[in-house]
Design a protein around this motif. Structure first.
Motif, PDB file in Angstrom:
ATOM      1  N   UNK A  37      24.277 -81.910  -2.727  1.00  0.00           N
ATOM      2  CA  UNK A  37      22.949 -82.322  -3.224  1.00  0.00           C
ATOM      3  C   UNK A  37      23.074 -82.766  -4.669  1.00  0.00           C
ATOM      4  N   UNK A  38      22.061 -83.500  -5.119  1.00  0.00           N
ATOM      5  CA  UNK A  38      22.055 -83.995  -6.508  1.00  0.00           C
ATOM      6  C   UNK A  38      21.032 -83.238  -7.335  1.00  0.00           C
ATOM      7  N   UNK A  39      20.965 -81.912  -7.079  1.00  0.00           N
ATOM      8  CA  UNK A  39      19.989 -81.075  -7.765  1.00  0.00           C
ATOM      9  C   UNK A  39      20.452 -80.640  -9.149  1.00  0.00           C
ATOM     10  N   UNK A  40      19.890 -79.531  -9.608  1.00  0.00           N
ATOM     11  CA  UNK A  40      20.116 -79.075 -10.989  1.00  0.00           C
ATOM     12  C   UNK A  40      21.470 -78.394 -11.164  1.00  0.00           C
ATOM     13  N   UNK A  41      22.148 -78.074 -10.068  1.00  0.00           N
ATOM     14  CA  UNK A  41      23.461 -77.431 -10.177  1.00  0.00           C
ATOM     15  C   UNK A  41      23.377 -75.926 -10.366  1.00  0.00           C
ATOM     16  N   UNK A  42      24.553 -75.304 -10.446  1.00  0.00           N
ATOM     17  CA  UNK A  42      24.654 -73.841 -10.575  1.00  0.00           C
ATOM     18  C   UNK A  42      25.525 -73.521 -11.787  1.00  0.00           C
ATOM     19  N   UNK A  43      25.092 -72.567 -12.588  1.00  0.00           N
ATOM     20  CA  UNK A  43      25.860 -72.200 -13.777  1.00  0.00           C
ATOM     21  C   UNK A  43      27.178 -71.543 -13.367  1.00  0.00           C
ATOM     22  N   UNK A  44      28.228 -71.613 -14.202  1.00  0.00           N
ATOM     23  CA  UNK A  44      29.527 -70.998 -13.858  1.00  0.00           C
ATOM     24  C   UNK A  44      29.422 -69.502 -13.572  1.00  0.00           C
ATOM     25  N   UNK A  45      28.581 -68.779 -14.336  1.00  0.00           N
ATOM     26  CA  UNK A  45      28.447 -67.337 -14.102  1.00  0.00           C
ATOM     27  C   UNK A  45      27.856 -67.058 -12.732  1.00  0.00           C
ATOM     28  N   UNK A  46      26.820 -67.809 -12.374  1.00  0.00           N
ATOM     29  CA  UNK A  46      26.187 -67.603 -11.063  1.00  0.00           C
ATOM     30  C   UNK A  46      27.067 -68.106  -9.925  1.00  0.00           C
ATOM     31  N   UNK A  47      27.895 -69.099 -10.231  1.00  0.00           N
ATOM     32  CA  UNK A  47      28.767 -69.658  -9.197  1.00  0.00           C
ATOM     33  C   UNK A  47      29.751 -68.601  -8.686  1.00  0.00           C
ATOM     34  N   UNK A  48      30.187 -67.708  -9.572  1.00  0.00           N
ATOM     35  CA  UNK A  48      31.135 -66.659  -9.190  1.00  0.00           C
ATOM     36  C   UNK A  48      30.497 -65.626  -8.258  1.00  0.00           C
ATOM     37  N   UNK A  49      29.170 -65.491  -8.328  1.00  0.00           N
ATOM     38  CA  UNK A  49      28.487 -64.429  -7.578  1.00  0.00           C
ATOM     39  C   UNK A  49      27.632 -64.968  -6.440  1.00  0.00           C
ATOM     40  N   UNK A  50      27.760 -66.239  -6.129  1.00  0.00           N
ATOM     41  CA  UNK A  50      26.832 -66.864  -5.192  1.00  0.00           C
ATOM     42  C   UNK A  50      26.921 -66.269  -3.795  1.00  0.00           C
ATOM     43  N   UNK A  51      28.104 -65.768  -3.402  1.00  0.00           N
ATOM     44  CA  UNK A  51      28.257 -65.204  -2.065  1.00  0.00           C
ATOM     45  C   UNK A  51      28.096 -63.687  -2.046  1.00  0.00           C
ATOM     46  N   UNK A  52      27.777 -63.082  -3.197  1.00  0.00           N
ATOM     47  CA  UNK A  52      27.583 -61.635  -3.236  1.00  0.00           C
ATOM     48  C   UNK A  52      26.268 -61.256  -2.566  1.00  0.00           C
ATOM     49  N   UNK A  53      26.247 -60.152  -1.809  1.00  0.00           N
ATOM     50  CA  UNK A  53      24.988 -59.723  -1.188  1.00  0.00           C
ATOM     51  C   UNK A  53      23.948 -59.376  -2.247  1.00  0.00           C
ATOM     52  N   UNK A  54      22.710 -59.742  -1.966  1.00  0.00           N
ATOM     53  CA  UNK A  54      21.549 -59.424  -2.794  1.00  0.00           C
ATOM     54  C   UNK A  54      21.554 -60.120  -4.153  1.00  0.00           C
TER      55      UNK A  54
END
Length: 613
Positions: free
Chosen positions: A535-552
């Motif tokens: 997608x051409x959205x706003x993107x994900x920050x590097x910190x959040x990118x590391x945790x994107x698959x973490x539960x909750x």
């Protein structure tokens, strides 16, 4: 739940008690073994010290007698040389020697023919010269034969044996060692000998005074007992029997006879031995010595202290019981903590599973709501059209009943009926398409059955069911694939993955009413399929990118984000679809998910989705 807790507690308790007891037992055995080795080394050192001391004392005794023999031999030889009738001097010399040395019980001068010329014996506290009629010829005795063949100044050391008089062993036994040296026989020509008979009874009694755990044995060169054991086993070579150390302990004797000194352990007994050789004696520089095969073995036989692996007194028993109680206490507290932790983890897993199932049902619910909302328009339009057609039909019916029907009325009715039916068919076909898409996706998501399906077509069905949920947003979704790719996999879980990724892009990538585009590309790479969702959205920050698959983990909790969507995606892909997923993003430019999965899954079993990465 309580039964599970009890089972976990009991299992952990038994494992902990067993492990701690095993560790303590192993440590105890190692300590006892180390102490046993130290004690064994102490026993060996003690035995070696005793053996060396016995050897040193015995050698000092022999050296004293050898010095005395040299003096007596010199005076005897000079007296014979000066006068053949100088017997009084020799008798006096022999007498004084016996009186001053209580262990010497006989002194003799034997001439070159083997005849005893002077012989002085100890009888109790008295010394007695033998009369000429009592003197014997010793020319065939081994000590005379061997000494007479030596050079002047050499020393002969006999074996230790029992004294023999007139061809019989003297009783009580007189253990004897003989020290002799040759002197010149001026009367007969050749060499006579001066010989001392030494009573070793006092020396040998020292071997009999040992305690029960230790025996000090004196053996001759053939392994026969000379001292240190029962009298019935002594002097076997004198009585023509085979009672000997070499016959009782052949394995040990083979090692003893092959070495001068050493220690060995056999059948729980320590054997330490040293050899007394005549060559070991420290002669004076002017005293010659002989090379003679006779030697003795001093053997210290000591019972090896057994390692006490079990408690042997009340204090050790009490200590063992206290230690066991400590182990029980530690095991109880540890098991309680472990079982509590396991119970908490089990609760978390169950809660997680419930939340995941809730998320799946919510996703399906949103799908149903979107479809229902989307169906409302064509069905509502169809109802309106049907109502209009009904009104036209009623008017047409009244005209017919009046009998004044005109051609223009018929034409108007036919035109209205055709227009209404065309519009109604269009609305109903739209509703039918929505229902068809919904049936395909909803059945797959509810059954999780494995079957063959083509990816581009199936992706279009998934997107068609999702479009109603964001039809008011300016977001477009395109599917691109060069080929029609067929896979044999689980369409339900796959639809769940695509739905969650698209919903994630809509919710997080395009905030408010931002317009955007989502592109899904499908490519085949050998036996794998690579699906890219970009997608051409706003993107994900590097910190959040590391945790994107973490539960909750969610950044949209305030608008209903559960934090489970991408965790479910990761687990479905890795455990059900047997593939992998990666994500890449750049702030304010794009977010890209790349899914790689096999075209044909290996397992035919029903998948079990895990909810912990």
């Amino acid at each position: 739940m309580k039964s599970l807790y009890k089972f976990l507690f009991l299992r952990s308790f038994l494992i902990t008690v067993t492990a701690l007891c095993a560790a303590v037992v192993i440590l105890w055995y190692l300590v006892v073994f180390y102490q046993s080795e130290l004690k064994t080394n102490e026993q060996v050192d003690m035995s070696e010290a005793v053996a060396e001391e016995i050897k040193a004392n015995f050698m000092r005794r022999l050296q004293t007698y050898e010095d005395l023999l040299k003096i007596i031999a010199n005076f005897t030889e000079k007296a014979n040389y000066k006068s053949v009738n100088n017997g009084d001097f020799i008798r006096l010399l022999f007498k004084e020697t016996l009186l001053e040395n209580s262990d010497i019980y006989q002194i003799r001068y034997i001439d070159a023919t083997g005849k005893e010329i002077y012989r002085l014996d100890r009888e109790g506290d008295e010394v007695v010269f033998s009369q000429p009629s009592e003197l014997q010829n010793k020319q065939n005795r081994y000590y005379f034969v061997e000494t007479a063949q030596l050079a002047l100044g050499d020393i002969y050391l006999s074996p230790i044996d029992l004294n023999i008089e007139n061809g019989k062993i003297q009783t009580p036994w007189v253990p004897t060692i003989r020290i002799a040296t040759p002197i010149t026989d001026t009367k007969n020509g050749g060499q006579g000998i001066v010989i001392l008979n030494i009573n070793l009874e006092k020396d040998l009694k020292l071997f009999s005074s040992t305690n029960g755990s230790e025996k000090q044995l004196l053996l001759n060169k053939d392994g026969y007992f000379i001292a240190g054991t029962d009298s019935s086993d002594l002097w076997g070579f004198m009585f023509d029997n085979d009672k000997s150390f070499s016959s009782y302990y052949p394995t040990v004797w083979n090692d003893v006879i092959g070495h001068d000194n050493g220690t060995l352990i056999n059948e729980g007994t320590i054997y330490t031995f040293v050899t007394i050789n005549q060559d070991d004696l420290s002669f004076k520089s002017d005293m010659k010595k002989i090379s003679h095969s006779e030697h003795f073995k001093v053997v210290i036989k000591r019972k090896l202290s057994e390692a006490q692996y079990l408690p042997k007194n009340s204090n050790e028993v009490i200590f063992a019981l206290l230690l066991f109680l400590v182990i029980i206490g530690i095991s109880y507290r540890w098991s309680k903590a472990i079982s509590g932790q396991k119970e908490a983890e089990y609760s978390v897993v169950k809660t997680h599973e419930a939340l995941v199932q809730s998320e799946k049902m919510a996703s399906l619910g949103r799908l149903v709501a979107g479809i229902a909302h989307e169906l409302n328009t064509p069905i509502g339009s169809s109802v309106t059209i049907a109502s209009t057609l009904q009104d036209e039909l009623r008017v047409f019916e009244n005209e017919i009943n009046s009998g004044q029907i005109r051609k223009s009325v018929i034409s108007h009715f036919l035109l209205s009926a055709n227009s209404c039916t065309d519009a109604m068919m269009e609305c109903l076909e739209r509703a039918s398409d929505l229902v068809t898409h919904f049936k395909r996706i909803s059945v797959d998501q509810s059954t999780e059955a494995r079957r063959k399906f083509t990816l581009p077509d199936y992706l279009n069905n998934v997107i068609a069911t999702l479009e109603p949920t964001f039809k008011n947003r300016q977001i477009t979704i395109d599917v691109y694939s060069r080929d029609t790719i067929e896979v044999d996999s689980f369409p339900g879980p796959f639809a769940q993955v695509i739905s969650n990724i698209i919903n994630n892009s809509v919710l997080h990538g395009f905030p408010s009413d931002t317009a955007g585009k989502i592109r899904i590309s499908v490519n085949q790479n050998n036996n794998d399929v690579v699906i890219t969702v970009r997608d051409n959205g706003v993107g994900i920050s590097p910190d959040n990118l590391k945790k994107i698959f973490d539960p909750f983990f969610t950044t949209a909790a305030d608008i209903g984000g559960s934090g489970l969507g991408m965790s479910i995606v990761y687990n479905i892909i890795s455990e059900v679809l047997q593939g992998d997923i990666s994500v890449n993003s750049k702030i304010n430019e794009f977010t890209e998910f790349v899914i790689r999965m096999p075209r044909y899954v290996e397992s035919m079993n029903k998948p079990e989705i895990s909810h912990a990465r």
